[in-house]
Write a protein that holds these residues in place. Structure first.
Motif, PDB file in Angstrom:
ATOM      1  N   ALA A  16       0.868  -1.314   0.090  1.00 32.12           N
ATOM      2  CA  ALA A  16       0.187   0.134  -0.071  1.00 32.12           C
ATOM      3  C   ALA A  16       1.134   1.534   0.014  1.00 32.12           C
ATOM      4  CB  ALA A  16      -0.649  -0.529   1.187  1.00 32.12           C
ATOM      5  N   GLU A  17       2.313   1.401   0.492  1.00 27.49           N
ATOM      6  CA  GLU A  17       2.910   2.536   0.282  1.00 27.49           C
ATOM      7  C   GLU A  17       3.306   2.587  -1.035  1.00 27.49           C
ATOM      8  OE1 GLU A  17       6.059   1.367   3.390  1.00 27.49           O
ATOM      9  OE2 GLU A  17       5.394   1.336   4.637  1.00 27.49           O
ATOM     10  N   ILE A  18       3.563   1.710  -1.653  1.00 28.74           N
ATOM     11  CA  ILE A  18       4.105   2.064  -3.178  1.00 28.74           C
ATOM     12  C   ILE A  18       2.884   1.815  -4.519  1.00 28.74           C
ATOM     13  CG2 ILE A  18       5.746   0.681  -4.600  1.00 28.74           C
ATOM     14  CD1 ILE A  18       6.604  -1.156  -2.759  1.00 28.74           C
ATOM     15  N   PHE A  21      -3.110   0.958  -4.996  1.00 25.96           N
ATOM     16  CA  PHE A  21      -4.718   0.149  -5.689  1.00 25.96           C
ATOM     17  C   PHE A  21      -4.692  -1.122  -4.199  1.00 25.96           C
ATOM     18  CE2 PHE A  21      -4.051   1.186  -9.559  1.00 25.96           C
ATOM     19  CZ  PHE A  21      -5.606   1.775 -10.678  1.00 25.96           C
ATOM     20  N   GLU A  22      -5.528  -1.409  -3.993  1.00 24.06           N
ATOM     21  CA  GLU A  22      -5.564  -2.774  -2.674  1.00 24.06           C
ATOM     22  C   GLU A  22      -4.725  -3.635  -3.359  1.00 24.06           C
ATOM     23  OE1 GLU A  22      -5.993  -3.492   0.178  1.00 24.06           O
ATOM     24  OE2 GLU A  22      -5.070  -5.159  -0.216  1.00 24.06           O
ATOM     25  N   MET A  23      -3.304  -3.664  -3.380  1.00 23.97           N
ATOM     26  CA  MET A  23      -2.464  -5.000  -3.990  1.00 23.97           C
ATOM     27  C   MET A  23      -2.918  -6.372  -3.465  1.00 23.97           C
ATOM     28  SD  MET A  23      -0.956  -3.364  -6.329  1.00 23.97           S
ATOM     29  CE  MET A  23      -0.624  -4.725  -6.361  1.00 23.97           C
ATOM     30  N   GLY A  37      -4.156 -16.347  -9.352  1.00 33.61           N
ATOM     31  CA  GLY A  37      -4.898 -16.025  -7.849  1.00 33.61           C
ATOM     32  C   GLY A  37      -4.297 -14.595  -7.133  1.00 33.61           C
ATOM     33  N   GLU A  38      -5.154 -13.953  -6.181  1.00 32.79           N
ATOM     34  CA  GLU A  38      -4.691 -12.948  -5.609  1.00 32.79           C
ATOM     35  C   GLU A  38      -3.570 -13.537  -5.246  1.00 32.79           C
ATOM     36  OE1 GLU A  38      -8.270 -12.138  -2.810  1.00 32.79           O
ATOM     37  OE2 GLU A  38      -9.055 -11.863  -5.181  1.00 32.79           O
ATOM     38  N   VAL A  39      -3.279 -12.036  -4.883  1.00 35.12           N
ATOM     39  CA  VAL A  39      -1.648 -11.970  -3.924  1.00 35.12           C
ATOM     40  C   VAL A  39      -1.621 -12.296  -2.349  1.00 35.12           C
ATOM     41  CG1 VAL A  39       0.013  -9.943  -3.256  1.00 35.12           C
ATOM     42  CG2 VAL A  39      -0.906  -9.793  -5.568  1.00 35.12           C
TER      43      VAL A  39
END
Ligand SMILES: [Zn+2]
Length: 90
Positions: A16-18, A21-23, A37-39
């Motif tokens: 989130a610092e970079i 978007f919700e990564m 798949g999702e991170v």
């Protein structure tokens, strides 16, 4: 070196610092095995020198993030992913 193995949701803060978007909900595809798949569903290895997200299927390093201690500088290695698919949440 102290390293903790967690699920990929442990990367939410540093990513989130970079990224704005919700990564952890971004979809990814592994360069090595093609799994998608999702991170947040991958495996995260967190230590004082950085965070490594590994594929839950084959253990390939998908994402590596390191942050310089004096702040303001990040190293981001995405060579383990074919793509990141981000969805804007309005
Ligand atoms: Zn894989």
């Amino acid at each position: 070196m102290d390293e903790r193995r967690l699920d990929g949701n442990a990367t939410a803060g540093v990513l989130a610092e970079i990224f704005t978007f919700e990564m952890t909900t971004a979809r990814t595809a592994c360069v090595h095995c093609g799994a998608t798949g999702e991170v947040g569903a991958q495996m995260a290895y967190v230590s004082e020198i950085g965070t490594v997200v590994r594929c839950a299927s084959c253990n390939n390093a998908l994402i590596r993030v390191a942050r310089q201690d004096d702040g303001g500088r990040y190293w981001l290695d995405l060579r383990g992913v074919k793509y990141l698919q981000l969805e804007e949440h309005l």
